[in-house]
Scaffold this active site. Structure first.
Site, PDB file in Angstrom:
ATOM      1  N   GLU A 104     -24.715  -9.689  39.264  1.00 52.30           N
ATOM      2  CA  GLU A 104     -23.505 -10.382  39.695  1.00 52.30           C
ATOM      3  C   GLU A 104     -23.044 -11.407  38.665  1.00 52.30           C
ATOM      4  OE1 GLU A 104     -23.850 -13.449  42.899  1.00 52.30           O
ATOM      5  OE2 GLU A 104     -25.954 -12.803  42.947  1.00 52.30           O
TER       6      GLU A 104
ATOM      7  N   LYS B 255     -42.431   8.587  27.128  1.00 46.77           N
ATOM      8  CA  LYS B 255     -42.376   7.134  26.913  1.00 46.77           C
ATOM      9  C   LYS B 255     -41.976   6.413  28.193  1.00 46.77           C
ATOM     10  CE  LYS B 255     -38.660   5.339  25.571  1.00 46.77           C
ATOM     11  NZ  LYS B 255     -37.429   5.086  24.777  1.00 46.77           N
TER      12      LYS B 255
ATOM     13  N   ALA C 109     -30.306   1.565  25.516  1.00 44.13           N
ATOM     14  CA  ALA C 109     -31.265   0.733  26.240  1.00 44.13           C
ATOM     15  C   ALA C 109     -32.586   0.742  25.497  1.00 44.13           C
ATOM     16  CB  ALA C 109     -31.450   1.229  27.665  1.00 44.13           C
TER      17      ALA C 109
ATOM     18  N   THR D  88     -30.567  10.928  22.453  1.00 44.02           N
ATOM     19  CA  THR D  88     -30.454  12.226  23.120  1.00 44.02           C
ATOM     20  C   THR D  88     -29.055  12.480  23.692  1.00 44.02           C
ATOM     21  OG1 THR D  88     -32.807  12.295  23.624  1.00 44.02           O
ATOM     22  CG2 THR D  88     -31.371  13.627  25.005  1.00 44.02           C
TER      23      THR D  88
ATOM     24  N   SER E 198     -32.927  18.801  23.018  1.00 46.77           N
ATOM     25  CA  SER E 198     -31.842  18.629  24.000  1.00 46.77           C
ATOM     26  C   SER E 198     -30.505  19.141  23.479  1.00 46.77           C
ATOM     27  CB  SER E 198     -31.728  17.149  24.380  1.00 46.77           C
ATOM     28  OG  SER E 198     -32.923  16.689  24.969  1.00 46.77           O
TER      29      SER E 198
ATOM     30  N   CYS F 143     -37.312  14.441  22.682  1.00 42.64           N
ATOM     31  CA  CYS F 143     -37.033  13.672  23.897  1.00 42.64           C
ATOM     32  C   CYS F 143     -37.962  14.063  25.034  1.00 42.64           C
ATOM     33  CB  CYS F 143     -35.576  13.863  24.318  1.00 42.64           C
ATOM     34  SG  CYS F 143     -35.151  12.934  25.803  1.00 42.64           S
TER      35      CYS F 143
ATOM     36  N   CYS G 234     -38.499  10.299  24.739  1.00 47.85           N
ATOM     37  CA  CYS G 234     -37.913   9.588  25.883  1.00 47.85           C
ATOM     38  C   CYS G 234     -38.677   9.771  27.194  1.00 47.85           C
ATOM     39  CB  CYS G 234     -36.469  10.044  26.107  1.00 47.85           C
ATOM     40  SG  CYS G 234     -35.472  10.220  24.623  1.00 47.85           S
TER      41      CYS G 234
ATOM     42  N   HIS H  35     -24.134  -9.850  45.945  1.00 45.11           N
ATOM     43  CA  HIS H  35     -25.062 -10.984  46.026  1.00 45.11           C
ATOM     44  C   HIS H  35     -26.168 -10.710  47.037  1.00 45.11           C
ATOM     45  CE1 HIS H  35     -26.269 -15.187  45.747  1.00 45.11           C
ATOM     46  NE2 HIS H  35     -26.322 -15.214  47.079  1.00 45.11           N
TER      47      HIS H  35
ATOM     48  N   TYR I 245     -36.881  -0.490  17.870  1.00 48.01           N
ATOM     49  CA  TYR I 245     -37.037  -0.358  19.318  1.00 48.01           C
ATOM     50  C   TYR I 245     -38.305   0.413  19.695  1.00 48.01           C
ATOM     51  CZ  TYR I 245     -35.142   4.431  19.101  1.00 48.01           C
ATOM     52  OH  TYR I 245     -34.937   5.759  18.838  1.00 48.01           O
TER      53      TYR I 245
ATOM     54  N   GLU J 172     -41.049  -1.216  22.120  1.00 54.52           N
ATOM     55  CA  GLU J 172     -41.365  -0.528  23.376  1.00 54.52           C
ATOM     56  C   GLU J 172     -42.853  -0.225  23.466  1.00 54.52           C
ATOM     57  OE1 GLU J 172     -37.159   1.836  24.216  1.00 54.52           O
ATOM     58  OE2 GLU J 172     -38.754   2.823  23.080  1.00 54.52           O
TER      59      GLU J 172
END
Length: 471
Positions: A459, A50, A360, A330, A14, A42, A47, A454, A177, A181
């Site tokens: 929220e 995955k 994340a 990435t 990338s 990636c 990424c 909501h 991670y 994952e």
């Protein structure tokens, strides 16, 4: 001296592709070499495949949840060969897109290995030499196996996407991670998963409260997660572990091929698994590039030293992404590439900015984070912590025990939000938007003034009113 090209990029991931394309758009003559598949880790081995496997694994819960919502239909089954064929077709398509983008930008692509012969010359495995005013190292990283006997019998993350069939049982070694994952993915696809990690808690370096909830959620899904343990010995099922390692029979199984593996852990368990997956770290792809011959003193594990403008101590040589000791993400490599082109080819010195990088982790549920952890923030200054955990409406209605976490870390002095942590389904989507506010320096009162949407999980981020703790 007249050079063949203005820029030679080594690596078609990338970061390398973005740098090559953007530099070519300024009118520069650009060449790029990639010895494997275009798209890099990636797109081909990380990424993208995955995340597609994450999506596939989440459907295993649909049947049970749907029953609670009034739906009735027959039990389903996961077809790995069908999914694998579709997955690789998609990766082939994406690789074609990358090649088309490079071709459309006028970048000359070499499907070959490239090494540096000197500060301005790249030698290709085809025998061709290309001279360049600037050389960019964008070779990324690779997974590594631990240095233990028979480690080659285990897979690494690259091998998962190449499996001919799913194992019935797998031992995942690691607590980062990628390990977490993969544990959730394979569990969701119906594999019996055991995960071991030598540390006291998974996801080292992340927020303590958040990583605790992730660990709790992993165990609740039936994954046998054990901390404080590691592999002591591994080998073929018929191995006699009472023999010294040097007296074991030689192994002919190809590295990463998978297959039954016998494992003995430091806690004394002795068991045969259909496969072992090592998720025990990554290192840069910089070995054998000729960098040391240029006088570059490579850093820990082979990282290329660079300054804030991605320039190495050799003025004509630059490096970015996972080849450097920067966050191995990435979007970071892409941001590095854009700053590099602005600096070198547009004449606008642009330092790379790695402040407030959101991330994340695609476990189930996901974990999204931006800014400081509670522990990091408390070590710097007095803070307030606003946090709540609750059962989300969708799964609570279905009678499932899932819990989510919404957390803000706030400076007592400036009232700025120093960190935001979310453990919830789609946390990756939520943290991207929260990162904009945190990056801009939003205060807790800015969050308070924002009207809630909501009913949503998100929220809660703008309705937290009372600090859970101060410190």
């Amino acid at each position: 001296m007249a050079f063949d090209v203005d820029l030679f990029v080594i690596g078609g991931g990338s970061g390398g592709v973005r740098a090559a394309r953007m530099a070519a758009q300024t009118g520069a003559r650009v060449a790029l070499a990639e010895q494997s598949r275009m798209g890099g880790t990636c797109v081909i081995r990380g990424c993208v495949p995955k995340k597609l496997m994450v999506f596939a694994s989440q459907f295993s819960e649909v049947h049970e949840t749907a029953l609670r919502y009034g739906w009735t239909f027959g039990e389903g089954a996961f077809d790995w060969p069908a999914f694998r064929a579709h997955l690789h077709a998609e990766l082939d398509r994406l690789e074609g897109v990358y090649r088309k983008l490079l071709d459309g930008s006028g970048v000359r692509v070499h499907d070959a290995r490239a090494v540096l012969e000197d500060a301005h010359t790249v030698r290709l495995s085809t025998g061709e030499a290309v001279t360049a005013a600037h050389i960019l190292i964008a070779t990324g990283g690779r997974p590594v196996r631990p240095d233990i006997p028979c480690a080659g019998m285990g897979m690494v993350s690259d091998d998962v996407f190449l499996m001919e069939e799913l194992p019935r049982s797998v031992l995942i070694v690691g607590g980062g991670y990628i390990a977490c994952e993969m544990a959730c993915i394979l569990n969701g696809l119906g594999v019996e998963v055991t995960q071991i990690y030598r540390g006291a808690q998974i996801l080292r370096g992340f927020d303590e409260e958040a990583r605790g909830l992730v660990a709790e959620s992993i165990r609740a899904r039936g994954i046998d997660l054990r901390t404080g343990t590691d592999i002591k010995m591994m080998g073929a099922p018929e191995d006699d572990f009472d023999l010294p390692a040097g007296e074991q029979a030689p192994r002919s199984r190809p590295e990463g091929a998978g297959g039954p593996v016998r494992v003995k852990t430091t806690m004394g368990e002795d068991r045969v698994f259909d496969a072992v997956l090592f998720a025990t770290g990554r290192e840069p792809n910089t070995a054998g590039l000729g960098l040391e011959a240029l006088g570059l003193d490579l850093g820990r594990r082979g990282y290329v030293p660079v300054d804030g403008y991605s320039q190495t101590p050799v003025p004509s040589v630059y490096a970015l992404g996972d080849a450097t000791e920067r966050p191995a993400l990435t979007p970071v490599a892409i941001r590095d590439a854009m700053a590099f082109v602005r600096t070198v080819f547009e004449g606008v010195p642009t330092p790379v900015d790695h402040e407030m990088v959101p991330s994340a982790i695609f476990t189930q549920p996901e974990y999204g984070a931006v800014g400081l952890t509670e522990e990091e923030a408390r070590a710097r200054e007095p803070i307030e912590v606003y946090a709540t955990t609750f059962r989300p409406m969708r799964t609570a209605f279905a009678g499932r025990p899932d819990r989510v976490l919404m957390k803000l870390i706030v400076s007592q002095a400036t009232r700025k939000v120093l960190g935001c942590h979310i453990v919830a389904p789609e946390a990756g989507e939520m943290i991207q938007l929260a990162a904009v506010a945190v990056r801009m320096g939003a205060t807790k009162e800015d969050f308070d003034r924002t009207v809630a949407v909501h009913p949503t999980m998100a929220e809660e981020i703008v309705t937290l009113r009372t600090p859970a703790r101060r410190g």
